[in-house]
Design a protein around this motif. Structure first.
Motif, PDB file in Angstrom:
ATOM      1  N   SER A   2       3.276   9.276  10.121  1.00 31.99           N
ATOM      2  CA  SER A   2       1.936   8.995  10.597  1.00 31.99           C
ATOM      3  C   SER A   2       1.930   7.657  11.325  1.00 31.99           C
ATOM      4  O   SER A   2       2.808   6.809  11.123  1.00 31.99           O
ATOM      5  CB  SER A   2       0.918   8.986   9.447  1.00 31.99           C
ATOM      6  N   SER A   3       0.958   7.496  12.217  1.00 34.59           N
ATOM      7  CA  SER A   3       0.782   6.232  12.915  1.00 34.59           C
ATOM      8  C   SER A   3      -0.708   5.982  13.092  1.00 34.59           C
ATOM      9  O   SER A   3      -1.526   6.903  13.019  1.00 34.59           O
ATOM     10  CB  SER A   3       1.496   6.232  14.274  1.00 34.59           C
ATOM     11  N   LEU A   4      -1.035   4.723  13.353  1.00 34.50           N
ATOM     12  CA  LEU A   4      -2.433   4.341  13.447  1.00 34.50           C
ATOM     13  C   LEU A   4      -3.140   5.130  14.549  1.00 34.50           C
ATOM     14  O   LEU A   4      -4.236   5.672  14.366  1.00 34.50           O
ATOM     15  CB  LEU A   4      -2.531   2.838  13.696  1.00 34.50           C
ATOM     16  N   TRP A   5      -2.495   5.179  15.714  1.00 40.87           N
ATOM     17  CA  TRP A   5      -3.009   5.950  16.849  1.00 40.87           C
ATOM     18  C   TRP A   5      -1.874   6.752  17.445  1.00 40.87           C
ATOM     19  O   TRP A   5      -0.720   6.424  17.285  1.00 40.87           O
ATOM     20  CB  TRP A   5      -3.572   5.005  17.928  1.00 40.87           C
ATOM     21  N   GLY A   6      -2.227   7.790  18.185  1.00 44.38           N
ATOM     22  CA  GLY A   6      -1.220   8.639  18.811  1.00 44.38           C
ATOM     23  C   GLY A   6      -0.837   8.157  20.186  1.00 44.38           C
ATOM     24  O   GLY A   6      -0.930   8.900  21.154  1.00 44.38           O
TER      25      GLY A   6
ATOM     26  N   GLY B   3       0.815  -1.188   0.000  1.00 39.84           N
ATOM     27  CA  GLY B   3       0.000   0.000   0.000  1.00 39.84           C
ATOM     28  C   GLY B   3       0.851   1.241   0.000  1.00 39.84           C
ATOM     29  O   GLY B   3       2.065   1.201   0.204  1.00 39.84           O
ATOM     30  N   ALA B   4       0.236   2.386  -0.214  1.00 40.19           N
ATOM     31  CA  ALA B   4       0.965   3.640  -0.295  1.00 40.19           C
ATOM     32  C   ALA B   4       1.474   4.022   1.080  1.00 40.19           C
ATOM     33  O   ALA B   4       0.806   3.824   2.096  1.00 40.19           O
ATOM     34  CB  ALA B   4       0.051   4.725  -0.853  1.00 40.19           C
ATOM     35  N   GLY B   5       2.671   4.605   1.090  1.00 39.50           N
ATOM     36  CA  GLY B   5       3.248   5.092   2.323  1.00 39.50           C
ATOM     37  C   GLY B   5       2.911   6.555   2.519  1.00 39.50           C
ATOM     38  O   GLY B   5       2.026   7.101   1.869  1.00 39.50           O
ATOM     39  N   VAL B   6       3.655   7.199   3.396  1.00 35.18           N
ATOM     40  CA  VAL B   6       3.485   8.632   3.621  1.00 35.18           C
ATOM     41  C   VAL B   6       4.101   9.384   2.437  1.00 35.18           C
ATOM     42  O   VAL B   6       5.234   9.099   2.044  1.00 35.18           O
ATOM     43  CB  VAL B   6       4.165   9.054   4.934  1.00 35.18           C
ATOM     44  N   SER B   7       3.336  10.303   1.895  1.00 33.67           N
ATOM     45  CA  SER B   7       3.793  11.046   0.732  1.00 33.67           C
ATOM     46  C   SER B   7       3.992  12.517   1.091  1.00 33.67           C
ATOM     47  O   SER B   7       3.099  13.121   1.714  1.00 33.67           O
ATOM     48  CB  SER B   7       2.771  10.921  -0.398  1.00 33.67           C
ATOM     49  N   GLN B   8       5.115  13.075   0.702  1.00 35.34           N
ATOM     50  CA  GLN B   8       5.380  14.491   0.984  1.00 35.34           C
ATOM     51  C   GLN B   8       5.703  15.231  -0.312  1.00 35.34           C
ATOM     52  O   GLN B   8       6.332  14.687  -1.216  1.00 35.34           O
ATOM     53  CB  GLN B   8       6.554  14.655   1.950  1.00 35.34           C
ATOM     54  N   SER B   9       5.240  16.477  -0.366  1.00 36.38           N
ATOM     55  CA  SER B   9       5.543  17.296  -1.545  1.00 36.38           C
ATOM     56  C   SER B   9       5.727  18.750  -1.141  1.00 36.38           C
ATOM     57  O   SER B   9       5.123  19.201  -0.149  1.00 36.38           O
ATOM     58  CB  SER B   9       4.416  17.170  -2.583  1.00 36.38           C
ATOM     59  N   PRO B  10       6.570  19.501  -1.872  1.00 31.96           N
ATOM     60  CA  PRO B  10       7.472  18.980  -2.896  1.00 31.96           C
ATOM     61  C   PRO B  10       8.617  18.203  -2.261  1.00 31.96           C
ATOM     62  O   PRO B  10       8.836  18.285  -1.055  1.00 31.96           O
ATOM     63  CB  PRO B  10       7.973  20.270  -3.567  1.00 31.96           C
ATOM     64  N   SER B  11       9.372  17.476  -3.047  1.00 32.59           N
ATOM     65  CA  SER B  11      10.524  16.756  -2.497  1.00 32.59           C
ATOM     66  C   SER B  11      11.677  17.725  -2.241  1.00 32.59           C
ATOM     67  O   SER B  11      12.463  17.523  -1.328  1.00 32.59           O
ATOM     68  CB  SER B  11      10.956  15.632  -3.431  1.00 32.59           C
ATOM     69  N   ASN B  12      11.757  18.751  -3.061  1.00 30.55           N
ATOM     70  CA  ASN B  12      12.777  19.785  -2.892  1.00 30.55           C
ATOM     71  C   ASN B  12      12.147  21.150  -3.097  1.00 30.55           C
ATOM     72  O   ASN B  12      11.271  21.305  -3.956  1.00 30.55           O
ATOM     73  CB  ASN B  12      13.920  19.617  -3.905  1.00 30.55           C
ATOM     74  N   LYS B  13      12.612  22.125  -2.312  1.00 26.82           N
ATOM     75  CA  LYS B  13      12.108  23.484  -2.455  1.00 26.82           C
ATOM     76  C   LYS B  13      13.255  24.460  -2.193  1.00 26.82           C
ATOM     77  O   LYS B  13      13.884  24.408  -1.142  1.00 26.82           O
ATOM     78  CB  LYS B  13      10.965  23.742  -1.469  1.00 26.82           C
TER      79      LYS B  13
ATOM     80  N   ASP C 296       0.780  13.777   2.979  1.00 28.57           N
ATOM     81  CA  ASP C 296      -0.361  12.872   2.866  1.00 28.57           C
ATOM     82  C   ASP C 296      -0.043  11.618   3.678  1.00 28.57           C
ATOM     83  O   ASP C 296       0.838  10.840   3.283  1.00 28.57           O
ATOM     84  CB  ASP C 296      -0.626  12.500   1.413  1.00 28.57           C
ATOM     85  N   PRO C 297      -0.715  11.400   4.787  1.00 30.11           N
ATOM     86  CA  PRO C 297      -0.385  10.255   5.642  1.00 30.11           C
ATOM     87  C   PRO C 297      -0.924   8.957   5.049  1.00 30.11           C
ATOM     88  O   PRO C 297      -1.665   8.962   4.058  1.00 30.11           O
ATOM     89  CB  PRO C 297      -1.104  10.589   6.942  1.00 30.11           C
ATOM     90  N   ILE C 298      -0.559   7.854   5.663  1.00 26.60           N
ATOM     91  CA  ILE C 298      -1.102   6.555   5.288  1.00 26.60           C
ATOM     92  C   ILE C 298      -2.599   6.564   5.604  1.00 26.60           C
ATOM     93  O   ILE C 298      -3.010   7.018   6.684  1.00 26.60           O
ATOM     94  CB  ILE C 298      -0.371   5.433   6.039  1.00 26.60           C
ATOM     95  N   SER C 299      -3.387   6.055   4.668  1.00 23.50           N
ATOM     96  CA  SER C 299      -4.826   6.040   4.855  1.00 23.50           C
ATOM     97  C   SER C 299      -5.210   5.293   6.127  1.00 23.50           C
ATOM     98  O   SER C 299      -4.717   4.188   6.382  1.00 23.50           O
ATOM     99  CB  SER C 299      -5.488   5.371   3.639  1.00 23.50           C
ATOM    100  N   GLY C 300      -6.068   5.925   6.931  1.00 20.75           N
ATOM    101  CA  GLY C 300      -6.520   5.295   8.167  1.00 20.75           C
ATOM    102  C   GLY C 300      -5.701   5.660   9.385  1.00 20.75           C
ATOM    103  O   GLY C 300      -6.090   5.343  10.517  1.00 20.75           O
ATOM    104  N   HIS C 301      -4.567   6.296   9.172  1.00 17.53           N
ATOM    105  CA  HIS C 301      -3.743   6.712  10.312  1.00 17.53           C
ATOM    106  C   HIS C 301      -4.308   7.992  10.906  1.00 17.53           C
ATOM    107  O   HIS C 301      -4.438   9.008  10.221  1.00 17.53           O
ATOM    108  CB  HIS C 301      -2.296   6.923   9.872  1.00 17.53           C
ATOM    109  N   THR C 302      -4.602   7.933  12.208  1.00 11.00           N
ATOM    110  CA  THR C 302      -5.224   9.082  12.851  1.00 11.00           C
ATOM    111  C   THR C 302      -4.199  10.085  13.355  1.00 11.00           C
ATOM    112  O   THR C 302      -4.512  11.249  13.542  1.00 11.00           O
ATOM    113  CB  THR C 302      -6.102   8.636  14.027  1.00 11.00           C
TER     114      THR C 302
END
Lengths: 114, 115
Positions: free
Chosen positions: B94-98, B1-11, B24-30
């Protein structure tokens, strides 16, 4: 004040050797101790983690040893390979919640020579 | 499944400009976390979200930094009037719960350079 102290800063080991990375903490509220591996240009990836109620945990070639009374923990990498060359971070977090995030050591740059 | 996505990669931006970093966190991670990693250093915790609530913003380095999260989804870290000292890699996790023993999964970060 650095809450998690990590050593050594860098380490060179021959292939097949057992690199050992050490961390020490002061805050007794910490109750979760993960180790992360980071390759250049990538985010840290969780390797293995331990709670203070156990003294040792093994996952594959990676072992954490934990000494609660000394407030120290260490990572051992068995049968090290050149692909293990990376930066390793120990970390700690407090019991009860993630609101304080992880407190990281400064990292160990590990090189495994062929 | 998709992991944590960050953008932009460089700025790369000029001193004094505002920048917005996205996670963009992993789907379902609160739970969602932002960290800063200066060159050759460990990670420095900035802020934590449980859902869209950030109970403690004291870890943000200055009042030029702010962060928001939409529901249990995307988060943005905004730095206003950037300074050269803001140059670093900004990492999101991101994690499932804090809670303390929930594994935090990291993105590959945004490398921010202030000229």
């Amino acid at each position: 004040q650095q809450q998690v102290k990590q050593s050594p800063q860098s380490l060179i080991v021959q292939k097949g050797g057992i690199p050992i990375i050490n961390c020490a903490y002061e805050n007794t509220a910490f109750d979760y101790f993960p180790w992360y591996q980071q390759f250049p240009g990538k985010g840290p990836a969780l390797l293995i983690a331990i709670r203070p109620d156990v003294s040792e945990k093994k996952e594959g070639r990676f072992t954490i040893s934990f000494n609660k009374s000394a407030k120290q923990f260490s990572l051992h990498i068995m049968d090290s390979q050149p692909g293990d060359s990376a930066t390793y971070f120990c970390a700690a977090s407090k019991m009860g919640g993630g609101a304080d995030g992880l407190t990281f050591g400064k990292g160990t740059h590990l090189i495994i020579q062929p | 499944g998709a992991g944590v996505s960050q953008s932009p990669s460089n700025k790369v931006t000029e001193k004094g400009k505002d920048v917005e970093l996205r996670c963009d966190p992993i789907s379902g991670h609160t739970a969602l976390y932002w960290y800063r990693q200066r060159l050759g250093q460990g990670l420095e915790f900035l802020i934590y979200f449980q859902g869209n609530s950030a109970p403690d913003k004291s870890g943000l380095p200055s009042d030029r930094f702010s962060a928001e999260r939409t529901g249990e989804s995307v988060s943005t870290l905004t730095i206003q009037r950037t300074q050269q000292e803001d140059s670093a890699v900004y990492l999101c996790a991101s994690s499932l719960w804090g809670i303390s023993n929930q594994p935090q999964h990291f993105g590959d970060g945004t490398r921010l350079s202030i000229l």
